[in-house]
Design a protein around this motif. Structure first.
Motif, PDB file in Angstrom:
ATOM      1  N   ILE A 139       0.841  -1.206   0.000  1.00  0.00           N
ATOM      2  CA  ILE A 139       0.000   0.000   0.000  1.00  0.00           C
ATOM      3  C   ILE A 139       0.870   1.248   0.000  1.00  0.00           C
ATOM      4  O   ILE A 139       0.644   2.202  -0.757  1.00  0.00           O
ATOM      5  N   SER A 140       1.883   1.249   0.854  1.00  0.00           N
ATOM      6  CA  SER A 140       2.784   2.389   0.956  1.00  0.00           C
ATOM      7  C   SER A 140       3.527   2.634  -0.354  1.00  0.00           C
ATOM      8  O   SER A 140       3.676   3.780  -0.800  1.00  0.00           O
ATOM      9  N   MET A 141       4.002   1.546  -0.999  1.00  0.00           N
ATOM     10  CA  MET A 141       4.727   1.693  -2.264  1.00  0.00           C
ATOM     11  C   MET A 141       3.834   2.279  -3.350  1.00  0.00           C
ATOM     12  O   MET A 141       4.248   3.136  -4.128  1.00  0.00           O
ATOM     13  N   HIS A 142       2.584   1.816  -3.418  1.00  0.00           N
ATOM     14  CA  HIS A 142       1.666   2.347  -4.429  1.00  0.00           C
ATOM     15  C   HIS A 142       1.347   3.822  -4.177  1.00  0.00           C
ATOM     16  O   HIS A 142       1.214   4.603  -5.127  1.00  0.00           O
ATOM     17  N   SER A 143       1.235   4.203  -2.924  1.00  0.00           N
ATOM     18  CA  SER A 143       0.972   5.609  -2.603  1.00  0.00           C
ATOM     19  C   SER A 143       2.131   6.488  -3.051  1.00  0.00           C
ATOM     20  O   SER A 143       1.929   7.547  -3.648  1.00  0.00           O
ATOM     21  N   ASP A 144       3.348   6.042  -2.768  1.00  0.00           N
ATOM     22  CA  ASP A 144       4.525   6.808  -3.192  1.00  0.00           C
ATOM     23  C   ASP A 144       4.640   6.843  -4.714  1.00  0.00           C
ATOM     24  O   ASP A 144       5.033   7.858  -5.302  1.00  0.00           O
ATOM     25  N   ALA A 145       4.303   5.718  -5.340  1.00  0.00           N
ATOM     26  CA  ALA A 145       4.450   5.615  -6.795  1.00  0.00           C
ATOM     27  C   ALA A 145       3.605   6.661  -7.516  1.00  0.00           C
ATOM     28  O   ALA A 145       3.990   7.132  -8.595  1.00  0.00           O
ATOM     29  N   TYR A 146       2.461   7.020  -6.942  1.00  0.00           N
ATOM     30  CA  TYR A 146       1.618   8.032  -7.582  1.00  0.00           C
ATOM     31  C   TYR A 146       2.430   9.284  -7.910  1.00  0.00           C
ATOM     32  O   TYR A 146       2.387   9.794  -9.039  1.00  0.00           O
ATOM     33  N   TYR A 147       3.196   9.786  -6.949  1.00  0.00           N
ATOM     34  CA  TYR A 147       3.931  11.031  -7.137  1.00  0.00           C
ATOM     35  C   TYR A 147       5.059  10.866  -8.156  1.00  0.00           C
ATOM     36  O   TYR A 147       5.285  11.759  -8.991  1.00  0.00           O
ATOM     37  N   PHE A 148       5.741   9.737  -8.111  1.00  0.00           N
ATOM     38  CA  PHE A 148       6.862   9.521  -9.024  1.00  0.00           C
ATOM     39  C   PHE A 148       6.364   9.341 -10.462  1.00  0.00           C
ATOM     40  O   PHE A 148       6.932   9.907 -11.400  1.00  0.00           O
ATOM     41  N   PHE A 149       5.321   8.557 -10.641  1.00  0.00           N
ATOM     42  CA  PHE A 149       4.758   8.368 -11.979  1.00  0.00           C
ATOM     43  C   PHE A 149       4.181   9.674 -12.517  1.00  0.00           C
ATOM     44  O   PHE A 149       4.361  10.018 -13.688  1.00  0.00           O
ATOM     45  N   ASP A 150       3.487  10.401 -11.664  1.00  0.00           N
ATOM     46  CA  ASP A 150       2.854  11.651 -12.088  1.00  0.00           C
ATOM     47  C   ASP A 150       3.889  12.645 -12.596  1.00  0.00           C
ATOM     48  O   ASP A 150       3.711  13.250 -13.654  1.00  0.00           O
ATOM     49  N   ARG A 151       4.979  12.802 -11.839  1.00  0.00           N
ATOM     50  CA  ARG A 151       6.004  13.772 -12.232  1.00  0.00           C
ATOM     51  C   ARG A 151       6.741  13.311 -13.494  1.00  0.00           C
ATOM     52  O   ARG A 151       7.256  14.141 -14.254  1.00  0.00           O
ATOM     53  N   ALA A 152       6.768  12.000 -13.746  1.00  0.00           N
ATOM     54  CA  ALA A 152       7.419  11.474 -14.949  1.00  0.00           C
ATOM     55  C   ALA A 152       6.498  11.543 -16.167  1.00  0.00           C
ATOM     56  O   ALA A 152       6.875  11.096 -17.256  1.00  0.00           O
ATOM     57  N   GLY A 153       5.299  12.102 -15.997  1.00  0.00           N
ATOM     58  CA  GLY A 153       4.369  12.218 -17.104  1.00  0.00           C
ATOM     59  C   GLY A 153       3.584  10.953 -17.382  1.00  0.00           C
ATOM     60  O   GLY A 153       2.942  10.829 -18.422  1.00  0.00           O
ATOM     61  N   MET A 154       3.578  10.015 -16.436  1.00  0.00           N
ATOM     62  CA  MET A 154       2.878   8.738 -16.597  1.00  0.00           C
ATOM     63  C   MET A 154       1.538   8.833 -15.866  1.00  0.00           C
ATOM     64  O   MET A 154       1.325   8.220 -14.815  1.00  0.00           O
ATOM     65  N   GLU A 155       0.622   9.637 -16.431  1.00  0.00           N
ATOM     66  CA  GLU A 155      -0.616   9.975 -15.728  1.00  0.00           C
ATOM     67  C   GLU A 155      -1.483   8.750 -15.436  1.00  0.00           C
ATOM     68  O   GLU A 155      -2.009   8.607 -14.331  1.00  0.00           O
ATOM     69  N   GLU A 156      -1.633   7.869 -16.422  1.00  0.00           N
ATOM     70  CA  GLU A 156      -2.484   6.694 -16.216  1.00  0.00           C
ATOM     71  C   GLU A 156      -1.902   5.787 -15.142  1.00  0.00           C
ATOM     72  O   GLU A 156      -2.619   5.314 -14.249  1.00  0.00           O
ATOM     73  N   GLU A 157      -0.586   5.546 -15.210  1.00  0.00           N
ATOM     74  CA  GLU A 157       0.067   4.707 -14.206  1.00  0.00           C
ATOM     75  C   GLU A 157      -0.059   5.331 -12.817  1.00  0.00           C
ATOM     76  O   GLU A 157      -0.236   4.616 -11.818  1.00  0.00           O
ATOM     77  N   ALA A 158       0.030   6.667 -12.758  1.00  0.00           N
ATOM     78  CA  ALA A 158      -0.071   7.360 -11.476  1.00  0.00           C
ATOM     79  C   ALA A 158      -1.443   7.142 -10.849  1.00  0.00           C
ATOM     80  O   ALA A 158      -1.556   6.798  -9.669  1.00  0.00           O
ATOM     81  N   PHE A 159      -2.487   7.332 -11.648  1.00  0.00           N
ATOM     82  CA  PHE A 159      -3.842   7.152 -11.109  1.00  0.00           C
ATOM     83  C   PHE A 159      -4.083   5.708 -10.677  1.00  0.00           C
ATOM     84  O   PHE A 159      -4.611   5.449  -9.585  1.00  0.00           O
ATOM     85  N   LEU A 160      -3.716   4.763 -11.524  1.00  0.00           N
ATOM     86  CA  LEU A 160      -3.960   3.355 -11.214  1.00  0.00           C
ATOM     87  C   LEU A 160      -3.205   2.915  -9.967  1.00  0.00           C
ATOM     88  O   LEU A 160      -3.721   2.129  -9.158  1.00  0.00           O
ATOM     89  N   SER A 161      -2.005   3.438  -9.775  1.00  0.00           N
ATOM     90  CA  SER A 161      -1.229   3.072  -8.596  1.00  0.00           C
ATOM     91  C   SER A 161      -1.861   3.631  -7.333  1.00  0.00           C
ATOM     92  O   SER A 161      -1.991   2.931  -6.323  1.00  0.00           O
ATOM     93  N   ALA A 162      -2.269   4.893  -7.379  1.00  0.00           N
ATOM     94  CA  ALA A 162      -2.916   5.502  -6.211  1.00  0.00           C
ATOM     95  C   ALA A 162      -4.227   4.788  -5.883  1.00  0.00           C
ATOM     96  O   ALA A 162      -4.536   4.518  -4.716  1.00  0.00           O
ATOM     97  N   GLU A 163      -4.993   4.486  -6.914  1.00  0.00           N
ATOM     98  CA  GLU A 163      -6.271   3.796  -6.711  1.00  0.00           C
ATOM     99  C   GLU A 163      -6.050   2.404  -6.137  1.00  0.00           C
ATOM    100  O   GLU A 163      -6.772   1.962  -5.232  1.00  0.00           O
ATOM    101  N   ARG A 164      -5.038   1.691  -6.652  1.00  0.00           N
ATOM    102  CA  ARG A 164      -4.739   0.345  -6.173  1.00  0.00           C
ATOM    103  C   ARG A 164      -4.357   0.376  -4.692  1.00  0.00           C
ATOM    104  O   ARG A 164      -4.839  -0.447  -3.894  1.00  0.00           O
ATOM    105  N   GLY A 165      -3.505   1.322  -4.314  1.00  0.00           N
ATOM    106  CA  GLY A 165      -3.094   1.424  -2.921  1.00  0.00           C
ATOM    107  C   GLY A 165      -4.261   1.701  -1.997  1.00  0.00           C
ATOM    108  O   GLY A 165      -4.382   1.093  -0.923  1.00  0.00           O
ATOM    109  N   TYR A 166      -5.155   2.590  -2.418  1.00  0.00           N
ATOM    110  CA  TYR A 166      -6.295   2.953  -1.567  1.00  0.00           C
ATOM    111  C   TYR A 166      -7.274   1.784  -1.433  1.00  0.00           C
ATOM    112  O   TYR A 166      -7.802   1.521  -0.351  1.00  0.00           O
ATOM    113  N   LYS A 167      -7.510   1.071  -2.527  1.00  0.00           N
ATOM    114  CA  LYS A 167      -8.416  -0.075  -2.475  1.00  0.00           C
ATOM    115  C   LYS A 167      -7.845  -1.188  -1.600  1.00  0.00           C
ATOM    116  O   LYS A 167      -8.589  -1.859  -0.868  1.00  0.00           O
TER     117      LYS A 167
END
Length: 534
Positions: A198-226
């Motif tokens: 859960i923690s890794m997916h939450s962190d991944a949102y910010y790293f993917f988002d800043r790298a321009g990987m918008e879809e990956e960022a959303f899916l990672s954040a959503e996965r962690g929260y679920k």
């Protein structure tokens, strides 16, 4: 020979297990005694809170276990982690430094994995980026290729991702965090330790988002929260704050600020019940709540929330992420034309360790300083705008398209339509900005069409922009006010005075309804110049 080898190996493993059991028993007894002394029924007098126990003099621990430095090190590690988890970062760092001194003295016998664990924890708290990176590389080298240490290795990869992110190396950061997810987010690993994934997916949102990987960022954040809700249904787990922050931020990115606010408000309630009302996670959840309010058009509420959160952090742990959120606050203040407040905010919340400001934080402040210069009445020539664009292109291209539209609008305000044409061509020649999905771009292009007397184009874009803002759940605020002022400008250009007056009244209503700042009328005058020219 083989029998002798296995006999010796078993004896060695047995001795190691015995030592570890003895050490665990001593550590347990020490902590039990520590908390027993704080029990008001065992030790009558004023009750002692848990945080007071964590402020124990670390020198006393080292002195008490002079002959058992390994136990002293483990106690320091336990206490430092507890301090960090309670967001007392300065205390945690000081405790870790005591333990690191023991390690450097070579008085401690420590297994590679244990040393890697300590180096990782120390890196997470250290103030200097280069030292943090070196500590993590050392830790990774100690456990690389060891399947039994995959959770520790994932934590190390996460640390390397964060450092790369801080240095502006966003692609590298996304690669590191993907390595971490691959290590500990399979179905079996999640069952073993869901909180870590859960923690890794939450962190991944910010790293993917800043790298321009918008879809990956959303899916990672959503996965962690679920996963959080699946495994910790009462939502009182410590990971709730980080997971809620990431998921709420991803909802804001996807134009769902109302859903984000609900997630964050619930998160603040859970954190308060779990940690208490003065925990810094309350402030961290307030940051994206401010962004969500601003996305809905309530910049005035957003500003108040940022002041509240920044004040809390500044009083407790001034080196924890202030520059990024401070830049957001200043940006919103400038959007409200509150220039003096913006300048003062930088003075109030000045960062205590400028060398540790993340790369993007430095350039976001530079961008705000350009806005301060403009709103303070200073002029920026076309050549200066071109030079600024070059500088941002080379150093922080993520803000380049915003700067281009600032240059376009400034050219229109100077009545320099040749320069305005230049910036429109630069925008249209690049694929780094989707004008249809950018509020600043839409408003700037409406102003451009009006300046060029392309009234049909302006009318069409006004209609699209209003629909777009409402689809984003933004039905009030300064951007809606500017849009209606531009409607008034169009009506004034063709002599429709009554319609222009109605649009101006709507613009003023949108501004005053949620802002009420006296400089708002200046914004309306600038966007409806023809209506105020006579």
């Amino acid at each position: 020979i083989l029998n002798a080898f296995y006999t010796n190996q078993l004896a060695s493993e047995r001795d190691t297990a015995t030592r570890e059991a003895e050490r665990a028993e001593v550590v347990k007894d020490y902590l039990i005694n520590l908390f027993t002394e704080a029990d008001p029924y065992e030790s009558p007098g004023e009750p002692i809170k848990v945080r007071s126990l964590l402020e124990e003099n670390t020198d006393e621990i080292i002195d008490q276990f002079t002959d058992q430095p390994e136990i002293a090190l483990e106690l320091l590690h336990v206490i430092a982690n507890a301090q960090s988890n309670l967001t007392y970062q300065n205390q945690a760092l000081a405790t870790m430094e005591k333990g690191f001194e023991l390690i450097e003295s070579k008085s401690v016998e420590i297994e590679p994995a244990e040393l890697a664990k300590y180096l990782t924890s120390f890196s997470n708290l250290h103030e200097h980026i280069e030292t943090r990176f070196e500590l993590l590389i050392q830790a990774r080298n100690l456990v690389a290729g060891q399947p039994e240490d995959r959770f520790l290795l994932a934590n190390i990869e996460n640390g390397l991702a964060y450092i790369s992110f801080t240095e502006g190396l966003y692609k590298e950061a996304s690669n590191y965090i993907q390595n971490a997810i691959d290590l500990i987010c399979s179905e079996d690993e999640i069952k073993e330790d869901p909180a870590f994934c859960i923690s890794m997916h939450s962190d991944a949102y910010y790293f993917f988002d800043r790298a321009g990987m918008e879809e990956e960022a959303f899916l990672s954040a959503e996965r962690g929260y679920k996963l959080l809700l699946e495994y910790f249904s009462d939502s009182s787990h410590p990971n709730y704050a980080g997971s809620a922050m990431a998921y709420a931020s991803s909802l804001i990115d996807n134009q769902r600020p109302n859903d984000a606010i609900n997630v964050l408000k619930n998160g603040k309630k859970m954190v308060e019940s779990y940690y208490g009302p003065d925990n810094l996670n309350i402030a961290y959840l307030t940051y994206p709540q401010a962004i969500a309010e601003s996305a809905r058009g309530f910049d005035n509420i957003a500003v108040d929330l940022w002041y509240e959160a920044l004040t809390m952090v500044n009083e407790r742990e001034p080196n924890l992420g202030i520059p990024i959120q401070l830049n957001f606050l200043v940006e919103r203040l400038l959007n409200l034309r509150r220039v003096e407040d913006a300048i003062k905010a930088y003075e109030i919340f000045e960062y205590h360790d400028p060398e540790s400001i993340p790369h993007h934080g430095v350039w976001e402040r530079k961008y705000n300083e350009v806005q301060i210069k403009l709103l303070s009445g200073e002029s920026i020539s076309q050549s200066e705008w071109i030079e600024l664009a070059e500088s941002f292109s080379n150093n922080y291209s993520q803000l380049l398209h915003f700067l281009k539209f600032d240059a376009l609008e400034n050219a229109i305000e100077r009545n320099d339509l040749d320069s305005a044409d230049y910036w429109v061509k630069r925008v249209q020649s690049n694929e780094d900005i989707n004008i249809k999905n950018n509020r600043q771009a839409l408003l700037a292009m409406i102003r451009y069409y009006l300046a060029q007397n392309s009234l049909n184009d302006a009318e069409e874009l006004i209609t699209k922009t209003q629909k777009y803002l409402m689809a984003r759940e933004e039905i009030q605020g300064p951007r809606m006010a500017k849009l209606h002022a531009l409607k008034a400008e169009k009506h004034c250009q063709i002599g429709e005075s009554l319609k222009a007056l109605e649009a101006l009244q709507q613009a003023e209503q949108y501004w005053n309804q949620v802002e009420g700042h006296e400089s708002g009328i200046q914004t309306l005058r600038i966007h409806a110049q023809s209506c105020f020219s006579n």
